[in-house]
Enzyme design. Sequence first.
Site, PDB file in Angstrom:
ATOM      1  N   ASP A 112       0.857  -1.195   0.000  1.00 36.65           N
ATOM      2  CA  ASP A 112       0.000   0.000   0.000  1.00 36.65           C
ATOM      3  C   ASP A 112       0.892   1.243   0.000  1.00 36.65           C
ATOM      4  O   ASP A 112       1.947   1.257   0.631  1.00 36.65           O
ATOM      5  CB  ASP A 112      -0.908   0.001   1.258  1.00 36.65           C
TER       6      ASP A 112
ATOM      7  N   LEU B 159       2.612   1.508  -6.726  1.00 35.05           N
ATOM      8  CA  LEU B 159       2.646   0.642  -7.913  1.00 35.05           C
ATOM      9  C   LEU B 159       3.290   1.335  -9.104  1.00 35.05           C
ATOM     10  O   LEU B 159       3.551   0.720 -10.134  1.00 35.05           O
ATOM     11  CB  LEU B 159       1.232   0.167  -8.273  1.00 35.05           C
TER      12      LEU B 159
ATOM     13  N   PHE C 240      -6.414  -4.243  -5.307  1.00 32.12           N
ATOM     14  CA  PHE C 240      -7.361  -3.165  -4.996  1.00 32.12           C
ATOM     15  C   PHE C 240      -6.779  -1.789  -5.329  1.00 32.12           C
ATOM     16  O   PHE C 240      -7.505  -0.851  -5.591  1.00 32.12           O
ATOM     17  CB  PHE C 240      -7.679  -3.152  -3.489  1.00 32.12           C
TER      18      PHE C 240
ATOM     19  N   SER D 183     -15.733  -2.433 -10.974  1.00 32.22           N
ATOM     20  CA  SER D 183     -16.852  -1.685 -10.398  1.00 32.22           C
ATOM     21  C   SER D 183     -18.059  -1.743 -11.318  1.00 32.22           C
ATOM     22  O   SER D 183     -17.915  -1.829 -12.537  1.00 32.22           O
ATOM     23  CB  SER D 183     -16.420  -0.224 -10.206  1.00 32.22           C
TER      24      SER D 183
ATOM     25  N   TYR E 169     -12.600   7.592 -14.141  1.00 30.32           N
ATOM     26  CA  TYR E 169     -12.422   6.474 -13.199  1.00 30.32           C
ATOM     27  C   TYR E 169     -13.037   5.205 -13.809  1.00 30.32           C
ATOM     28  O   TYR E 169     -12.374   4.173 -13.913  1.00 30.32           O
ATOM     29  CB  TYR E 169     -13.090   6.792 -11.849  1.00 30.32           C
TER      30      TYR E 169
ATOM     31  N   LYS F 157     -11.283   1.576 -15.265  1.00 32.47           N
ATOM     32  CA  LYS F 157     -11.670   0.215 -14.888  1.00 32.47           C
ATOM     33  C   LYS F 157     -12.009  -0.600 -16.133  1.00 32.47           C
ATOM     34  O   LYS F 157     -11.612  -1.751 -16.283  1.00 32.47           O
ATOM     35  CB  LYS F 157     -12.874   0.240 -13.933  1.00 32.47           C
TER      36      LYS F 157
ATOM     37  N   PHE G  94     -20.907  -3.434  -6.572  1.00 31.00           N
ATOM     38  CA  PHE G  94     -21.980  -2.452  -6.661  1.00 31.00           C
ATOM     39  C   PHE G  94     -21.690  -1.364  -5.628  1.00 31.00           C
ATOM     40  O   PHE G  94     -20.687  -0.652  -5.792  1.00 31.00           O
ATOM     41  CB  PHE G  94     -23.337  -3.172  -6.608  1.00 31.00           C
ATOM     42  N   ASN G  95     -22.458  -1.242  -4.568  1.00 27.28           N
ATOM     43  CA  ASN G  95     -22.164  -0.146  -3.639  1.00 27.28           C
ATOM     44  C   ASN G  95     -21.712  -0.672  -2.278  1.00 27.28           C
ATOM     45  O   ASN G  95     -22.560  -0.957  -1.428  1.00 27.28           O
ATOM     46  CB  ASN G  95     -23.394   0.763  -3.508  1.00 27.28           C
TER      47      ASN G  95
ATOM     48  N   ASN H 224     -17.916  11.594  -0.668  1.00 23.83           N
ATOM     49  CA  ASN H 224     -18.739  11.744  -1.885  1.00 23.83           C
ATOM     50  C   ASN H 224     -19.928  10.796  -1.831  1.00 23.83           C
ATOM     51  O   ASN H 224     -20.966  11.041  -2.415  1.00 23.83           O
ATOM     52  CB  ASN H 224     -17.914  11.367  -3.136  1.00 23.83           C
ATOM     53  N   ASN H 225     -19.724   9.648  -1.132  1.00 27.67           N
ATOM     54  CA  ASN H 225     -20.732   8.602  -1.185  1.00 27.67           C
ATOM     55  C   ASN H 225     -21.813   8.800  -0.114  1.00 27.67           C
ATOM     56  O   ASN H 225     -21.585   9.387   0.939  1.00 27.67           O
ATOM     57  CB  ASN H 225     -20.075   7.221  -1.015  1.00 27.67           C
TER      58      ASN H 225
HETATM   59  C1  WQD Z   1     -25.584   6.549  -4.124  1.00 25.60           C
HETATM   60  C2  WQD Z   1     -26.916   7.268  -4.305  1.00 25.60           C
HETATM   61  C3  WQD Z   1     -26.710   9.427  -5.326  1.00 25.60           C
HETATM   62  C4  WQD Z   1     -24.428  11.200  -2.010  1.00 25.60           C
HETATM   63  C5  WQD Z   1     -20.160   5.475  -6.605  1.00 25.60           C
HETATM   64  C6  WQD Z   1     -19.240   5.261  -7.775  1.00 25.60           C
HETATM   65  C7  WQD Z   1     -18.977   3.791  -7.958  1.00 25.60           C
HETATM   66  C8  WQD Z   1     -18.468   3.196  -6.671  1.00 25.60           C
HETATM   67  C9  WQD Z   1     -19.465   3.450  -5.543  1.00 25.60           C
HETATM   68  C10 WQD Z   1     -16.083   3.094  -6.755  1.00 25.60           C
HETATM   69  C11 WQD Z   1     -27.045   7.973  -5.641  1.00 25.60           C
HETATM   70  C12 WQD Z   1     -27.203   9.561  -3.890  1.00 25.60           C
HETATM   71  C13 WQD Z   1     -25.125  10.328  -2.827  1.00 25.60           C
HETATM   72  C14 WQD Z   1     -25.108  12.307  -1.424  1.00 25.60           C
HETATM   73  C15 WQD Z   1     -27.141  11.602  -2.514  1.00 25.60           C
HETATM   74  N1  WQD Z   1     -17.195   3.728  -6.351  1.00 25.60           N
HETATM   75  N2  WQD Z   1     -26.453  10.526  -3.064  1.00 25.60           N
HETATM   76  N3  WQD Z   1     -26.449  12.461  -1.704  1.00 25.60           N
HETATM   77  O1  WQD Z   1     -22.689   7.071  -7.194  1.00 25.60           O
HETATM   78  O2  WQD Z   1     -23.893   4.834  -6.883  1.00 25.60           O
HETATM   79  O3  WQD Z   1     -21.402   4.907  -6.894  1.00 25.60           O
HETATM   80  O4  WQD Z   1     -19.626   4.877  -5.445  1.00 25.60           O
HETATM   81  O5  WQD Z   1     -15.956   2.026  -7.262  1.00 25.60           O
HETATM   82  O6  WQD Z   1     -18.008   3.645  -8.975  1.00 25.60           O
HETATM   83  O7  WQD Z   1     -19.906   5.717  -8.950  1.00 25.60           O
HETATM   84  O8  WQD Z   1     -22.632   5.873  -4.961  1.00 25.60           O
HETATM   85  O9  WQD Z   1     -22.969   6.593  -2.644  1.00 25.60           O
HETATM   86  O10 WQD Z   1     -22.180   8.309  -4.359  1.00 25.60           O
HETATM   87  O11 WQD Z   1     -24.540   7.490  -4.442  1.00 25.60           O
HETATM   88  O12 WQD Z   1     -28.342  11.764  -2.772  1.00 25.60           O
HETATM   89  O13 WQD Z   1     -24.537  13.142  -0.685  1.00 25.60           O
HETATM   90  O14 WQD Z   1     -27.014   8.293  -3.304  1.00 25.60           O
HETATM   91  O15 WQD Z   1     -27.373  10.340  -6.196  1.00 25.60           O
HETATM   92  O16 WQD Z   1     -28.396   7.885  -6.057  1.00 25.60           O
HETATM   93  P1  WQD Z   1     -22.745   5.738  -6.557  1.00 25.60           P
HETATM   94  P2  WQD Z   1     -23.017   7.121  -4.043  1.00 25.60           P
END
Ligand code: WQD
Length: 346
Positions: free
Chosen positions: A32, A60, A81, A125, A149, A153, A178-179, A198-199
């Site tokens: 890492d 890497l 990863f 992903s 990104y 992949k 997926f998520n 972000n998620n």
């Molecule tokens: C989930 C849902 C948003 C944040 C991403 C990447 C994917 C993977 C997983 C790496 C969506 C909504 C989100 C917020 C919201 N990453 N949302 N308010 O976009 O499905 O996937 O993360 O491999 O490649 O694309 O995940 O958790 O960002 O969003 O309403 O503050 O939640 O619109 O519907 P996502 P997310």
Amino acid sequence: MMTVLVTGGAGYIGSHTCVELLRAGYKVIILDNFSNSKQEVLHRVQSISGKSFKCYQVDLLDSMEIRRVFVENNINAVIHFAGLKAVGESVEKPLAYYHHNITGTLNLCEAMQTFGVRRLVFSSSATVYGRNTCVPFTEEAPLSATNPYGRSKLMLENILHDVYKAHPQWSIQILRYFNPVGAHESGHIGEDPLGTPNNLVPYVAQVAIGRHPYLNIYGNDYDTPDGTGIRDYVHVVDLAQGHVKALEKSKDDAGINAYNLGTGQGYSVLELISTFERISGRQIPCKIVERRQGDIGESYANVAKAQRELGWTAQKSLEDMCRDTWRWQTQNPNGYQVKKKVAIRH
Ligand code: WQD
């Protein structure tokens, strides 16, 4: 005892996978660069598993350092990863994403080839399904990318197919997550995003402990029952166990396969929020705002192939994901705080 090199093993999914590998009796070597992880994780993995392991602080992009890891260890398989993974950041920094994700993987595969290591589990992903509308996604669905990104992949999946064509003795398992959400039931390891998440799930958890006043819901005008985005949330421990299954699959036969790692069940943003509120006992104030660029309305997996060929099915529920996230968040309100240095090899 089989030795598995885990690149990015100090990261969120990587650390949970190392715990499952150690529990399953594998010898683990972590590589890492700690650009998006903390050394404290190593101590936590050690304390959860009760097992020790080597860790190399290596990037890497440094192919000589990668070779040294292979020279010093008899590696039988690799779970890869390590890479940059923030969709939004990839739009701003495409060169960094292609350089780190593509060149890093090429360096790793060249070292595997040099040292005769032919078993690879690759972290991909669901983002490679692009703006498909035909949910649930099967592994045969058309692939495309909507950001650097996701394109990195997709390019890497194609590169690995070319590697397999040239070296049919390799066994390559491509896992499309997926998520991933949740945390180990101990609350000792979990998702520790750098800066503002972000998620959805880590952001919701930070609202619940008061680090943010409310959650922005990115659009409620999708063609879904409640108008908010639907996703296939999968518990990170289920995901980790899916990697152990993929490793076992690579033991038997050469070949290259892609597998969806999801639950096959989609949940909307509002359903996720109400579940989290019920489990945590906290209110999650929300504000509906405009859609986030690049988002799709629905994404969830057809999981039949992983079940059939890997013998893997996600076991944990959305409640489990929220409960384990909440435990991690309350036990580590500021993420990993360094408690104890763990020896790592430079
Ligand atoms: C989930 C849902 C948003 C944040 C991403 C990447 C994917 C993977 C997983 C790496 C969506 C909504 C989100 C917020 C919201 N990453 N949302 N308010 O976009 O499905 O996937 O993360 O491999 O490649 O694309 O995940 O958790 O960002 O969003 O309403 O503050 O939640 O619109 O519907 P996502 P997310």
